[in-house]
Design a protein around this motif. Structure first.
Motif, short mmCIF file in Angstrom:
data_model
loop_
_atom_site.label_atom_id
_atom_site.label_comp_id
_atom_site.label_asym_id
_atom_site.label_seq_id
_atom_site.Cartn_x
_atom_site.Cartn_y
_atom_site.Cartn_z
N ARG A 108 16.24 77.76 17.78
CA ARG A 108 15.89 78.25 19.11
C ARG A 108 16.11 79.75 19.17
N SER B 189 13.79 84.75 24.81
CA SER B 189 12.64 85.61 25.07
C SER B 189 12.97 87.09 24.93
N ASN C 169 18.03 76.63 25.76
CA ASN C 169 18.14 78.01 26.23
C ASN C 169 18.60 77.97 27.68
N SER D 165 2.91 64.36 21.89
CA SER D 165 3.20 65.25 23.02
C SER D 165 2.82 64.56 24.32
N SER E 20 17.36 83.73 29.41
CA SER E 20 16.46 84.40 28.47
C SER E 20 17.20 85.05 27.31
N ASP F 12 -2.55 68.54 21.05
CA ASP F 12 -1.24 68.87 21.63
C ASP F 12 -0.15 68.91 20.56
N GLU F 13 -0.27 68.03 19.57
CA GLU F 13 0.80 67.88 18.58
C GLU F 13 0.91 69.08 17.64
N PHE G 151 1.42 71.90 18.71
CA PHE G 151 2.44 72.73 19.35
C PHE G 151 3.77 71.97 19.42
N THR G 152 4.21 71.49 18.27
CA THR G 152 5.49 70.80 18.17
C THR G 152 6.26 71.34 16.97
N LEU G 153 7.56 71.10 16.96
CA LEU G 153 8.40 71.61 15.87
C LEU G 153 7.97 71.02 14.53
N ASP H 83 0.74 77.01 28.69
CA ASP H 83 2.15 77.08 28.32
C ASP H 83 2.46 76.77 26.87
N ARG H 84 1.44 76.76 25.97
CA ARG H 84 1.71 76.43 24.57
C ARG H 84 1.15 77.53 23.67
N LEU I 255 6.84 76.75 24.11
CA LEU I 255 6.44 75.70 25.06
C LEU I 255 7.13 76.04 26.38
N ASP I 256 6.38 76.47 27.36
CA ASP I 256 6.97 76.97 28.60
C ASP I 256 7.97 78.08 28.27
N ASP I 257 9.22 77.90 28.72
CA ASP I 257 10.23 78.92 28.45
C ASP I 257 11.00 78.65 27.16
N ASN I 258 10.64 77.59 26.45
CA ASN I 258 11.33 77.27 25.19
C ASN I 258 10.67 78.02 24.04
N MET I 259 11.49 78.61 23.18
CA MET I 259 10.96 79.31 22.01
C MET I 259 11.77 78.93 20.78
N TRP I 260 11.06 78.78 19.67
CA TRP I 260 11.71 78.47 18.40
C TRP I 260 11.13 79.37 17.31
#
Lengths: 456, 246
Positions: free
Chosen positions: B106, B109, A275, A208, A278, B231-232, B234-236, B70-71, B90-95
């Motif tokens: 993906r 929100s 994305n 990361s 939202s 940190d890792e 929070f990865t896929l 953000d994680r 992660l921030d605005d990304n969601m999975w």
């Protein structure tokens, strides 16, 4: 890997009212699985003061969720189906050779699928398997299958190794994944079904970062093929090497993947998803398959092998409307697929060929019997969460439309999850297409099925 | 004389308004709200309860971890039908990773992976100060009323009206609005509890929505502990392995 397969010949089950049996079973299950309708339809006041906290109303005993090194989960499933056969279809002859002229088919089965994991320090052992028995209208059959069985090691904070039978599912598409180089093709009509993995060794390195590049992950895979291992993957006596580079860059998932030549020809791919808002997601995949081989039936009834580089690609969206309707749309181009003329020739051949001639050529024609074996497809699915206040009910409608011959299937389904760990699905699959088209020449004219699944 | 009057007025304003300005620094209040609700990096157990109009319930238990602003990751421990599902933000990304599907997908929100009134942004909520900026602040007796505006269009709610308890600097109620001004839902915090490690915060969060009349959802917090993660995590790649962190 199939560990055991059993076939028990039984007398044919003929049911004049079988369709009604399936429908009645579905409705009965729907009633059984519905929660008590004590106050259904009545509305509680929406004002917030009506929902003041009542501490005695809720409880949360964390001791129930203490971690154990062992983990066991799975489901028991029963299903029942009724099919109206298309006796004029080419695949009717292919799948029901001989003088069988059945109009209906009643099928069903039971399956137990279970996963077991054990973790000790940095090591985790995992196995996923199933046992099932089913009746296909002709025979009772059984199967015991190990989907996955592997040992993984976390060698460091960002390094992992896995050895054993593992399922890889690369790609961003919902219905198709042209970049899934080391996995099995999923069924676009049921993309979430479990699939069997291959025996392989995997190394993952993840890192990361701050800034626009948030994540970088490298996956390397070694997949050997011999007569007794991974034989379904391709040509035996090869050690295949494949890999994937993943980037989360500017809030976009990007994958680059490659497969060295060996059991299959070399291929290269790229995927992306993001994305946009939202409620709106876009995704795409593209793959170049070098020296793609395809058996084609020529006008004289001979099979010739064509070799060419093929481009396969997919573009799609997922959108959640304010009405809680989820829409998935995907366009898929299968560069390795057959053209409309090639398929028409194949179906003409099936209609006219003698049984002996067809059976002699049948092994070489397997490419025509794959799901979605033509060039261009559209997948559309809309699902609505709890419409009209129907609790725990999600109706959906999807279609796979063949853009080359304009044949398609249309599948309404309804899923009910009213009881904890119980899921009921009713589905009707209606196929539309003329003679010489993909869906017009399938075995079924329509099929309805009910599936009840209990999770443990 | 005029100069003296101006000087006196200026001094009076400076001395009079400075404490007020300090006291009503909305951004600082919002940051304190965030830290009082949970440490910046932590692990947590939660139960989500969806209560339907017929009083029937569905319950989900989640193990949640968060790092920085953000994680965040949430792993479903229960019920069996959901066990192993894992979400990453992660921030605005969601999975969402589902063991049956075998790969992360993906999600957005405004979707809800559990149904009910809570959507994904409620379940994977980052610090308020990460997603919102304070546009207004009012004092209402023992409370501050913060008017918050989303920092970007990808945040689930366009604006929030947050009622904050002055004494404990924790939210009592938050109203969530769409860009059209429509009230989407209201969040009610209650049952203040000492979780240890200096964390004293509401242990119950309820929500209801005029758009889903008769439905309500409740979140119960059972354990919140400060904890540091790589940190890792929070990865896929790590999503199938989150259970190993417990």
């Amino acid at each position: 890997m199939k560990l055991r397969q059993v076939k028990l010949r039984q007398g044919k089950l003929r049911q004049g009212t079988a369709a009604r049996v399936v429908a009645a079973a579905g409705l009965a299950l729907l009633l059984i699985t519905s929660p008590p309708a004590r106050a259904r339809g009545t509305e509680l006041p929406a004002e917030s003061e009506e929902f003041s906290s009542e501490p005695t109303e809720f409880s949360f005993d964390l001791s129930e969720f203490e971690k154990s090194p062992w983990s066991f989960h799975g489901y028991v499933q029963g299903d029942l189906s009724y099919s109206w056969l298309n006796r004029d279809a080419a695949l009717y002859r292919l799948e029901l050779p001989g003088a069988n002229r059945d109009r209906y088919r009643l099928g069903g089965g039971m399956e137990i699928q279970a996963g077991l994991a054990y973790q000790q320090g940095p090591f985790t052992a995992f196995a996923l398997g199933s046992t099932e028995g089913w009746y296909d209208g002709e025979d009772w059959s059984g199967d015991l299958l190990l989907y996955e069985g592997n040992l993984s090691l976390q060698a460091g904070p960002n390094v992992y190794f896995t050895l054993g039978k593992t399922l890889l599912r690369w790609g961003k598409g919902y219905a198709w994944n042209p970049t899934n180089f080391a996995g099995r093709d999923k069924n676009p009509s049921d993309p979430d079904l479990s699939l069997e993995g291959y025996w392989m060794g995997i190394a993952d390195i993840v890192k990361s970062f701050p800034g626009p590049l948030r994540t970088l992950a490298l996956t390397g895979v070694i997949l050997p093929v011999s007569g007794s291992m991974n034989s379904a993957f391709g040509e035996k006596d090869h050690v295949n090497v494949t890999g994937k580079l993943y980037l989360l860059l500017y809030d976009t998932d990007i994958d680059f993947m490659a497969l060295s030549g060996g059991s299959r020809s070399a291929r290269y791919g790229v995927t992306a998803s993001r994305n946009v808002t939202s409620s709106f997601e876009i995704h795409g995949e593209m793959a170049l398959v070098t020296d793609s081989e395809k058996n084609v039936l020529d006008p004289e009834g001979n099979i010739t092998m064509e070799t060419e580089d093929a481009w396969n690609y997919l573009a799609g969206i997922r959108y959640l409307a304010p009405t809680q309707t989820t829409v998935i749309a995907e366009f898929y181009h299968n560069g390795q697929g057959y053209t409309k003329d090639e398929v028409a020739r194949y179906f003409d051949f099936l209609s006219a060929a003698e049984d002996t001639q067809f059976n002699a050529l049948r092994p070489g024609l397997s490419g025509y019997q794959q799901p979605n074996f033509m060039r261009n497809y559209l997948y559309l699915k809309a699902s609505q969460k709890e419409p009209f206040g129907w609790l725990y009910v999600t109706p959906a409608l999807f279609t796979i439309y063949n853009l080359d011959d304009r044949s398609f299937n249309l599948v309404p389904e309804i899923t009910h999850t009213g009881r904890e760990n119980l899921e009921l699905r009713l589905r009707f699959n209606y196929l539309v297409g003329g003679r010489g088209t993909e869906y017009g020449e399938k075995l079924n004219a329509w099929k309805t099925d009910v599936r009840l699944r209990y999770f443990f | 004389m005029k100069r003296i009057s101006i000087a006196l007025t200026t001094v009076a304003l400076l001395f009079g308004l400075a404490p007020l300005l300090y006291a009503l620094d909305g951004e600082e209040i919002l940051r304190r709200v965030d830290r009082n609700l949970n440490p910046e990096s932590y692990e947590m157990y939660r139960k989500l309860i969806n209560i339907e109009p017929d009083s029937s319930r569905k319950e989900f238990v989640l193990y949640t971890i968060k790092k920085g602003q953000d994680r965040m990751v949430a792993l479903f421990l229960s019920p069996a039908s959901e066990k192993g599902r894992t979400t990453l933000r992660l921030d605005d990304n969601m999975w969402l990773y589902m063991p049956s599907v075998g790969k992360p997908l993906r999600i957005t929100s405004l979707q809800s992976i559990v149904g009910g009134v809570f959507n994904n942004s409620d379940i994977l909520r980052l610090d308020y100060s990460k997603e919102y900026t304070v546009q207004s602040i009012e004092e209402e007796g023992d409370h501050y009323l913060l008017g918050l505006k989303a920092r970007s269009g990808t945040v689930a709610y366009d604006s929030l009206a947050m009622l904050v308890d002055k004494k404990n600097v924790i939210p009592i109620e938050t109203r969530c609005y769409a860009s059209s001004g429509i009230l989407i839902k209201t969040l009610h915090y209650s049952e203040i509890k000492d979780f240890g490690g200096g964390i004293v915060r509401p242990s119950v969060l309820e929500t209801d929505s005029p758009l889903q009349k008769g439905y309500r959802s409740v979140m119960l917090f059972a354990e919140i502990k400060a904890r540091k993660f790589n940190d890792e995590v929070f990865t896929l790649s790590f999503l199938p392995k989150v259970e190993e962190l417990r």
